[in-house]
Design a protein around this motif. Sequence first.
Motif, mmCIF file in Angstrom:
data_model
loop_
_atom_site.group_PDB
_atom_site.id
_atom_site.type_symbol
_atom_site.label_atom_id
_atom_site.label_comp_id
_atom_site.label_asym_id
_atom_site.label_seq_id
_atom_site.Cartn_x
_atom_site.Cartn_y
_atom_site.Cartn_z
ATOM 1 N N MET A 294 4.956 -0.774 -3.175
ATOM 2 C CA MET A 294 5.968 -0.459 -2.154
ATOM 3 C C MET A 294 5.686 0.891 -1.499
ATOM 4 O O MET A 294 5.812 1.045 -0.277
ATOM 5 N N ALA B 266 10.838 -5.205 3.504
ATOM 6 C CA ALA B 266 10.252 -5.659 2.242
ATOM 7 C C ALA B 266 9.923 -4.483 1.328
ATOM 8 O O ALA B 266 10.250 -4.491 0.131
ATOM 9 N N ALA B 267 9.283 -3.445 1.872
ATOM 10 C CA ALA B 267 8.844 -2.326 1.040
ATOM 11 C C ALA B 267 10.014 -1.479 0.563
ATOM 12 O O ALA B 267 10.067 -1.078 -0.608
ATOM 13 N N LEU C 155 9.010 -9.463 -3.912
ATOM 14 C CA LEU C 155 8.814 -8.489 -2.834
ATOM 15 C C LEU C 155 7.425 -7.857 -2.896
ATOM 16 O O LEU C 155 6.804 -7.597 -1.859
ATOM 17 N N THR D 4 4.728 -8.176 0.074
ATOM 18 C CA THR D 4 4.181 -6.955 0.671
ATOM 19 C C THR D 4 2.659 -6.975 0.688
ATOM 20 O O THR D 4 2.027 -6.542 1.658
ATOM 21 N N SER E 294 2.739 0.828 0.857
ATOM 22 C CA SER E 294 3.099 0.122 2.082
ATOM 23 C C SER E 294 3.886 1.039 3.016
ATOM 24 O O SER E 294 3.624 1.093 4.219
ATOM 25 N N ALA F 207 8.158 -5.391 7.649
ATOM 26 C CA ALA F 207 7.384 -4.624 6.666
ATOM 27 C C ALA F 207 8.247 -3.564 6.001
ATOM 28 O O ALA F 207 8.206 -3.368 4.781
ATOM 29 N N TYR F 208 9.047 -2.866 6.800
ATOM 30 C CA TYR F 208 9.922 -1.825 6.264
ATOM 31 C C TYR F 208 10.972 -2.408 5.327
ATOM 32 O O TYR F 208 11.252 -1.850 4.262
ATOM 33 N N ALA G 112 -1.592 -3.151 1.865
ATOM 34 C CA ALA G 112 -0.189 -3.528 1.985
ATOM 35 C C ALA G 112 0.190 -3.752 3.446
ATOM 36 O O ALA G 112 -0.485 -3.294 4.366
ATOM 37 N N ILE G 113 1.312 -4.438 3.655
ATOM 38 C CA ILE G 113 1.739 -4.816 4.996
ATOM 39 C C ILE G 113 2.039 -3.603 5.871
ATOM 40 O O ILE G 113 1.919 -3.653 7.091
ATOM 41 N N GLY G 114 2.423 -2.480 5.257
ATOM 42 C CA GLY G 114 2.745 -1.289 6.036
ATOM 43 C C GLY G 114 1.585 -0.779 6.865
ATOM 44 O O GLY G 114 1.796 -0.201 7.945
#
Length: 486
Positions: free
Chosen positions: A364, A326-327, A441, A445, A367, A323-324, A374-376
């Motif tokens: 981004m 990608a963002a 990206l 995300t 996230s 996750a980190y 978002a994935i974050g």
Amino acid sequence: MTAPLSGLPPSLPILGGGIALLMLSIAWRRSEARAIVIALATLFLAFASLWSPVLSWPGDPVGILFVPDGWFAYIAGLILLSSAACAIMAWREAGTPADEFYLLLLLGTLGALVMAGSVDMVIFFLGLETLSLSLLGLIAYHRIQPTADEAAIKYLILAGLSSAILLFGLALSYAESGSLRFAAPSLAGPDGPALPLAATALVLTGLFFKLSAVPFHTWLPDVMEGAPIPVASFIAVTSKIALFAALARYFAGADLLRPDAAGMELAIIAVLSMFGGNLLALGQTNLKRLLAGSSIAHVGYLLLALLSPGPFGLASAAFYLAAYAAATSGAFAAMRGASGLSDIAGWRGMFRRRPALALAMAVMLISLAGIPPAIGFFAKTYIVIAGVSARRVVLLVALVASSIIGLYYYLNVVRAMMEPVPEDHRAVRGTQANTVLITALAIVTLLAGLFPEMLVRQTRALLQPLPVLRAASLPPIAPHDILYSE
């Protein structure tokens, strides 16, 4: 003592071959287009090789220097994809001539992969120095940019200092154990033997310098501000992934739930990094420096996952790294797409000037802040679950409190992009390849945040303990114990 070539994962020989081919290409005729094609082809071919037939280590485990297990395969995939993103960002941005830029990028990637899979002190240190020396050249690559020279000198001094401290710690560890295995020496408790205690403290100090964890973080904002955007992304993403992977392997055989000196040091550094990184980013007006502070804070979150062994600890760290990566890569790519705008003031009115670019940057940032969908958000929740299962109450409180601080500076950039267009704004543009990268990206995300099941399954497969190879008296290890597969 050497390991047979058959024990190497295919990605390492492929990277070595790509580096040799790029050197021959540069000697024949300079061409940035050919250089980036060779670099990207090498990186993607190495990535594809991670699904090649399983390779095993024959013979006695004493001769093992490198373990291509599932942890290495997962980390190698993240490293190779992050490096490919940096290469795409560098198109028409690397400098003149640009060919050697991609050569240094491949060399740094090779060093990162060696670090991620090494279980021998010497091999680990060679990988670390390959990465560090490549980064030094990449940071200073823009010869006409004064800030690049300043950033490179700062990195040179502090990288040399941290490598010396780390090497001293490894020497003490060898004196204690009589083995070159890259593993934390056994500690009996907070007042354990002085030699293994000193060895662990020095090794951690050197690694924390490289990871830029608080209080060893002061070099990172200056270096990232002075470095070109693709290099800043390489420092913040690729090198951090490799270093954390090595740190996890170093503590593979340690009980981090036991209240010993190493566990306490990791916990203190985790809390300091969570608050220190977010507070550092809070007052920044430069996006590179803001993302440097963000990177420091995320190191603290990852240390919480490392300190929470159990059914979720390693899996949550692996998920969070993806996750980190990608963002953060996406945020730097968006900055590159805005003609390198790093001042937050320059992003004012971006939703009206370049709505697609502003939307991608917003994705981004939310996230990184841990805001759904978002994935974050899921990544941070995963780490919280790991912390709860390990009863890390203090670290969980620190994570929640520091994340609230982080919301301000992430959303402040989004607020600036929503403001009216300033009269003195300048046009922003990016390359077509970089636009494709940003789009990809941003989609990853969002979709990985909405449908995280596939990545969760991948990370859950890493729950088997990392191989612990310490002394020469170990019995032979069966091939299936040290394999990597899909």
